[in-house]
Design an enzyme around this catalytic site. Sequence first.
Site, PDB file in Angstrom:
ATOM      1  N   ARG A 127      42.834  14.774  60.775  1.00  0.00           N
ATOM      2  CA  ARG A 127      41.708  14.231  60.894  1.00  0.00           C
ATOM      3  C   ARG A 127      41.395  13.418  59.359  1.00  0.00           C
ATOM      4  O   ARG A 127      41.574  14.210  58.324  1.00  0.00           O
ATOM      5  CB  ARG A 127      40.655  15.162  61.121  1.00  0.00           C
ATOM      6  CG  ARG A 127      39.235  14.391  61.463  1.00  0.00           C
ATOM      7  CD  ARG A 127      38.100  15.673  61.820  1.00  0.00           C
ATOM      8  NE  ARG A 127      37.782  16.087  60.164  1.00  0.00           N
ATOM      9  CZ  ARG A 127      36.445  16.829  60.081  1.00  0.00           C
ATOM     10  NH1 ARG A 127      35.760  17.366  61.244  1.00  0.00           N
ATOM     11  NH2 ARG A 127      35.922  17.250  58.976  1.00  0.00           N
TER      12      ARG A 127
ATOM     13  N   TYR B 291      29.224  13.213  55.941  1.00  0.00           N
ATOM     14  CA  TYR B 291      29.684  14.470  56.618  1.00  0.00           C
ATOM     15  C   TYR B 291      31.376  14.496  56.305  1.00  0.00           C
ATOM     16  O   TYR B 291      31.838  13.405  56.558  1.00  0.00           O
ATOM     17  CB  TYR B 291      29.667  14.319  58.257  1.00  0.00           C
ATOM     18  CG  TYR B 291      30.296  15.333  58.784  1.00  0.00           C
ATOM     19  CD1 TYR B 291      31.722  14.703  59.368  1.00  0.00           C
ATOM     20  CD2 TYR B 291      30.403  16.666  58.646  1.00  0.00           C
ATOM     21  CE1 TYR B 291      32.615  15.793  59.785  1.00  0.00           C
ATOM     22  CE2 TYR B 291      31.108  17.568  59.116  1.00  0.00           C
ATOM     23  CZ  TYR B 291      32.391  17.080  59.549  1.00  0.00           C
ATOM     24  OH  TYR B 291      33.132  18.005  60.248  1.00  0.00           O
TER      25      TYR B 291
ATOM     26  N   ASP C 242      35.821  11.999  63.125  1.00  0.00           N
ATOM     27  CA  ASP C 242      34.721  12.641  63.537  1.00  0.00           C
ATOM     28  C   ASP C 242      33.512  11.890  63.048  1.00  0.00           C
ATOM     29  O   ASP C 242      33.210  11.830  61.879  1.00  0.00           O
ATOM     30  CB  ASP C 242      34.561  14.015  62.928  1.00  0.00           C
ATOM     31  CG  ASP C 242      33.484  14.995  63.640  1.00  0.00           C
ATOM     32  OD1 ASP C 242      33.550  16.273  63.495  1.00  0.00           O
ATOM     33  OD2 ASP C 242      32.887  14.451  64.398  1.00  0.00           O
TER      34      ASP C 242
ATOM     35  N   HIS D 196      30.637  12.312  64.094  1.00  0.00           N
ATOM     36  CA  HIS D 196      29.643  13.409  64.158  1.00  0.00           C
ATOM     37  C   HIS D 196      28.225  13.075  64.512  1.00  0.00           C
ATOM     38  O   HIS D 196      27.392  13.322  63.536  1.00  0.00           O
ATOM     39  CB  HIS D 196      29.551  13.921  62.451  1.00  0.00           C
ATOM     40  CG  HIS D 196      29.231  15.239  62.157  1.00  0.00           C
ATOM     41  ND1 HIS D 196      28.068  15.915  62.047  1.00  0.00           N
ATOM     42  CD2 HIS D 196      29.964  16.275  62.418  1.00  0.00           C
ATOM     43  CE1 HIS D 196      28.209  17.331  62.026  1.00  0.00           C
ATOM     44  NE2 HIS D 196      29.385  17.431  62.006  1.00  0.00           N
TER      45      HIS D 196
ATOM     46  N   GLU E 229      35.549  11.400  67.494  1.00  0.00           N
ATOM     47  CA  GLU E 229      34.651  12.698  68.018  1.00  0.00           C
ATOM     48  C   GLU E 229      33.259  12.329  67.833  1.00  0.00           C
ATOM     49  O   GLU E 229      32.928  11.860  66.784  1.00  0.00           O
ATOM     50  CB  GLU E 229      35.161  13.670  66.942  1.00  0.00           C
ATOM     51  CG  GLU E 229      34.424  14.908  67.490  1.00  0.00           C
ATOM     52  CD  GLU E 229      35.309  16.297  66.367  1.00  0.00           C
ATOM     53  OE1 GLU E 229      36.267  16.085  66.002  1.00  0.00           O
ATOM     54  OE2 GLU E 229      34.450  16.923  66.056  1.00  0.00           O
TER      55      GLU E 229
ATOM     56  N   GLU F 205      31.789  20.466  70.717  1.00  0.00           N
ATOM     57  CA  GLU F 205      31.786  21.523  69.812  1.00  0.00           C
ATOM     58  C   GLU F 205      30.265  22.084  70.060  1.00  0.00           C
ATOM     59  O   GLU F 205      30.110  23.330  69.609  1.00  0.00           O
ATOM     60  CB  GLU F 205      32.115  21.150  68.514  1.00  0.00           C
ATOM     61  CG  GLU F 205      31.154  20.438  67.930  1.00  0.00           C
ATOM     62  CD  GLU F 205      31.688  20.041  66.268  1.00  0.00           C
ATOM     63  OE1 GLU F 205      32.864  19.430  66.134  1.00  0.00           O
ATOM     64  OE2 GLU F 205      31.127  20.279  65.603  1.00  0.00           O
TER      65      GLU F 205
ATOM     66  N   ARG G 162      35.733  19.683  73.401  1.00  0.00           N
ATOM     67  CA  ARG G 162      35.888  20.512  72.069  1.00  0.00           C
ATOM     68  C   ARG G 162      35.078  21.740  72.465  1.00  0.00           C
ATOM     69  O   ARG G 162      35.119  22.270  71.213  1.00  0.00           O
ATOM     70  CB  ARG G 162      35.335  19.562  71.110  1.00  0.00           C
ATOM     71  CG  ARG G 162      36.426  18.567  70.752  1.00  0.00           C
ATOM     72  CD  ARG G 162      36.162  18.070  69.289  1.00  0.00           C
ATOM     73  NE  ARG G 162      35.666  18.348  68.302  1.00  0.00           N
ATOM     74  CZ  ARG G 162      36.485  19.382  67.571  1.00  0.00           C
ATOM     75  NH1 ARG G 162      37.670  19.548  67.866  1.00  0.00           N
ATOM     76  NH2 ARG G 162      35.734  19.767  66.413  1.00  0.00           N
TER      77      ARG G 162
ATOM     78  N   GLU H 287      41.686  22.515  66.382  1.00  0.00           N
ATOM     79  CA  GLU H 287      41.264  22.097  64.979  1.00  0.00           C
ATOM     80  C   GLU H 287      41.427  23.498  64.216  1.00  0.00           C
ATOM     81  O   GLU H 287      41.305  24.663  64.751  1.00  0.00           O
ATOM     82  CB  GLU H 287      39.633  22.151  64.751  1.00  0.00           C
ATOM     83  CG  GLU H 287      39.291  21.611  63.442  1.00  0.00           C
ATOM     84  CD  GLU H 287      37.575  21.327  63.770  1.00  0.00           C
ATOM     85  OE1 GLU H 287      37.106  21.384  64.521  1.00  0.00           O
ATOM     86  OE2 GLU H 287      37.099  20.828  62.525  1.00  0.00           O
TER      87      GLU H 287
ATOM     88  N   TRP I  53      22.581  14.690  61.874  1.00  0.00           N
ATOM     89  CA  TRP I  53      23.577  15.004  60.866  1.00  0.00           C
ATOM     90  C   TRP I  53      24.838  15.134  61.490  1.00  0.00           C
ATOM     91  O   TRP I  53      25.102  15.576  62.123  1.00  0.00           O
ATOM     92  CB  TRP I  53      23.130  16.394  60.020  1.00  0.00           C
ATOM     93  CG  TRP I  53      24.044  16.823  59.201  1.00  0.00           C
ATOM     94  CD1 TRP I  53      24.328  16.126  57.833  1.00  0.00           C
ATOM     95  CD2 TRP I  53      25.306  17.772  59.158  1.00  0.00           C
ATOM     96  NE1 TRP I  53      25.358  16.649  57.372  1.00  0.00           N
ATOM     97  CE2 TRP I  53      26.194  17.609  57.888  1.00  0.00           C
ATOM     98  CE3 TRP I  53      25.722  18.809  60.068  1.00  0.00           C
ATOM     99  CZ2 TRP I  53      27.164  18.653  57.881  1.00  0.00           C
ATOM    100  CZ3 TRP I  53      26.434  19.459  59.938  1.00  0.00           C
ATOM    101  CH2 TRP I  53      27.479  19.239  58.872  1.00  0.00           C
TER     102      TRP I  53
HETATM  103  C1  CS2 Z   1      32.674  19.359  62.469  1.00  0.00           C
HETATM  104  C2  CS2 Z   1      32.241  20.849  62.357  1.00  0.00           C
HETATM  105  O1  CS2 Z   1      34.740  20.584  62.533  1.00  0.00           O
HETATM  106  C3  CS2 Z   1      34.097  19.656  62.871  1.00  0.00           C
HETATM  107  O2  CS2 Z   1      34.546  19.006  63.964  1.00  0.00           O
HETATM  108  O3  CS2 Z   1      32.124  18.819  63.465  1.00  0.00           O
HETATM  109  O4  CS2 Z   1      32.573  20.882  60.548  1.00  0.00           O
HETATM  110  C4  CS2 Z   1      30.596  21.050  62.085  1.00  0.00           C
HETATM  111  O5  CS2 Z   1      29.906  20.180  61.280  1.00  0.00           O
HETATM  112  C5  CS2 Z   1      30.262  22.244  61.510  1.00  0.00           C
HETATM  113  O6  CS2 Z   1      31.193  23.393  62.261  1.00  0.00           O
HETATM  114  C6  CS2 Z   1      28.996  22.782  61.798  1.00  0.00           C
HETATM  115  O7  CS2 Z   1      28.546  24.021  61.286  1.00  0.00           O
HETATM  116 MG    MG Z   2      33.123  17.681  65.016  1.00  0.00          MG
END
Ligand code: CS2
Ligand code: MG
Length: 402
Positions: free
Chosen positions: A147, A159, A210, A212, A236, A262, A283, A339, A402
Amino acid sequence: MKIADCRVIVTCPGRNFVTLKIETDEGVTGIGDATLNGRELAVATYLTEHVVPALTGRDPARIEDTWQYLYKGAYWRRGPVTMSAIAAVDMALWDIKGKVAGLPVYQLLGGRSRDGVTVYGHANAETVDEVLTEVDRYVQLGYRAVRVQTGVPGLATTYGVSKDRLFYEPADAAVASEATWDTASYLAHTPGVFARVRDAFGPGLKLLHDVHHRLTPIEAARLGKSLEPYALTWMEDPVPAELQQGFRLIRQHTTTPVAVGEVFNTVWDCQQLITEQLIDYVRTTVVHAGGITHLRRIFDLAALYQVRSGSHGATDLSPVSMAAALHVDLAIPNFGLQEYMRHTEETDAVFPHGYRFENGYLHPGEQPGLGVDIDEEAAARYPYRPKALPVNRLVDGTLHDW
Ligand code: CS2
Ligand code: MG
């Protein structure tokens, strides 16, 4: 065999983790991860006050019935807190079942469907030149997928870019720190990053990114289109996932594969995205989506629509989650990627485990059960520390994702 004792263990070896340890009247124990980044005590309390009292005396072999009891019996269903608590119980019961059977859990899930679990690492740096060095480091470590996250010109932070090259933990302050975001700068910058990375590493390396949750559907469509020449494995969380029909707009404009999930907790959160084939990877994770029992349901639905797994595996998922995830990843037919953000040595010392990284794969090991434990004495040396995830604002101060 009966459940005799349940302990909720909160520990902070560099970052907070919540672990449920279940002990049977025959001395067999099982553990489950219940970590929800920034909301750890909510899950710990839900377990202690509302779940543990109902577990004592139950037959640990009745995994499905216990899952249904905790899900339907709560009346108030779904959501990250409830489903993380159920997940911890579920993982612990699968751990016990494996130990009683003398088999690693993947054997109870149908046996291995592949040689190993392909994982992706996290190359991140402020500048493109620096991230090329990071990508190379992961390639040299044997990763088959990487990534890529960089800073965005004009923004102080963004991020996925960590201070420490190998470890990333975004929950960095007791009260949420504030970051600034600018979509136009990000959309202008990102295609150039992947042009450089693809040019440097060629067509074979799987590249991921990502977003995000930060774009609108049409902005995500534009980003996906601009990344097409670089053939990413996935883009992502392009948009906040509540507006699921918004993914139709992304699909109309770009062939860049999409990975989402996620933040999802049940199959109902991703049912439309899967059945309309609006995503390519789901995810969902073993800790936030109800444990092994429910995660398999999600992946089985996904398999009907040629959607592959791509489970979340950031450092806020403990080694217990990673161990459990690998058993599922090894067994399901539609595995995609896992991941893998490495934990620190102090975390690994609290959670001794049998999984190993080798040649771009993780292997769960052959120990009966999940192949992971918690050293309760070591855990007690790291008391809980309040930590919150950051908050994002646009340049004009508007609160953003975020
Ligand atoms: C992120 C995470 O790993 C990822 O794909 O989206 O780092 C996410 O920001 C954290 O799990 C939030 O606690
Ligand atoms: Mg993520």
